[in-house]
Design an enzyme around this catalytic site. Sequence first.
Site, PDB file in Angstrom:
ATOM      1  N   ASP A  35       0.852  -1.183   0.000  1.00  0.00           N
ATOM      2  CA  ASP A  35       0.000   0.000   0.000  1.00  0.00           C
ATOM      3  C   ASP A  35       0.893   1.240   0.000  1.00  0.00           C
ATOM      4  O   ASP A  35       2.074   1.176   0.372  1.00  0.00           O
ATOM      5  CB  ASP A  35      -0.884  -0.038   1.255  1.00  0.00           C
ATOM      6  N   ASP A 245      -1.882  -0.711   5.753  1.00  0.00           N
ATOM      7  CA  ASP A 245      -2.368  -0.158   7.025  1.00  0.00           C
ATOM      8  C   ASP A 245      -3.874  -0.001   7.108  1.00  0.00           C
ATOM      9  O   ASP A 245      -4.390   0.404   8.155  1.00  0.00           O
ATOM     10  CB  ASP A 245      -1.728   1.206   7.270  1.00  0.00           C
TER      11      ASP A 245
END
Length: 314
Positions: A35, A245
Amino acid sequence: MSEHANALPISKALPQQVAASAIDPALQPRLVVTDLDGSLLDHHTYDFAPAAPWLARLKKLGVPVIPVTSKTRAELIPLRESLGLTATPFVAENGAVIGLPPGWCHARLDRPGSARDGVVVKHTGVDVGFIRARLKIWRERLGLRFTRMGELNTPQIMELTGLDEARARAARQREGSEPLIWHDDEKALEAFRLALAGDGLELTQGGRFWHVMGRASDKGSAVEWLIKRFSALRGSPPISLGLGDGPNDITMLEAVDQAVVIKGCHGLEIAPRSAALYRTEATGPLGWAEGMAHWWGRDDRRLAAAPTCHAAVM
C-alpha cells in the site's frame, strides 16, 4: 499474531524448486506488494525517506516492489518515477486497474501498451460511469447521505487529503472506482452495501474514503493475478511479502505468504487471516521499514548471495 517467518509452502513450489527452497528459502525469488498512503508514504506528508534504504536494497537485489493502492493511474505516473518503481507493475484504484511494464507482459496475451512508458493497462472491473450512475440511483432510492469524490472540486480534495493541486486533479481521474465520504449511520451503510452487491459492486474502506468498485476488483484479486504472472515468467513462484495499514489492504495481506500490518493513523481494526503476520510499532514509512526488517532483515546476507530476478521482471 504470529511473528515467525514462514517460507513458501513446498506444495506451492514447482518440482524443480522444491529441493532448493527446502534447503534455503532465500534461493526462491521474492516479491513485495505494498500500500502507499499511510504505509510506504507518510499519511500526512507523503514522504517515503525512512523506507528509501530498503527500496534501494531491494532494487539492487532485483526484488520487484509493486504499489497496490487506491490512488489513480494518473497519480501513480509521477509517484512511480520518484519511488524508482517504473520497471515494476502497479495496481491502482484498489484493484480496478493493473498496469504492466513491458518486462511483465506476455507476448501472446498482452497487446503492446499505448500508455505512458509502454505500460499495458488491464481493467478488472466495471467502468466508473456505471458506478456513478448506480450511486445516483441508490442515493435517491434509499435516501442515503454521502458525497462522491466526483462531486468535490479540486480545492476541496486538496483540503481533505493534503495533496497539492496537480495531484488533487490526478486523484479525480477515476477509471474503475469511486471514493466517497459517508455521512450516514451504520444501518444505512449496510443497506447500501446490500444494494451495491445486487449491482455486482462492493464497498471497501480506506484510510480517508470509502471506495465503490466492481466485485472481485479488490487488491487481493489483483495481487493473486500478479503473483501468477510473475510465476509464469520466472518459472517459479515467489515468496511474497505484503505491507498495508487499512481495511482495504486486508485482501492483499491475505493473498501473500508474509504480511505486515503497519500501525495506522485512523484507529480502524485491521485483522487479516494470516499465519505469518507482524504488526509494527511505528507508522508510515518507518513502520514499512520495520516490517521489512522483521521478515527479511535476518536474510540480508543470504539474499545478497542468492540469484536475483531476471531483468524482464524487475
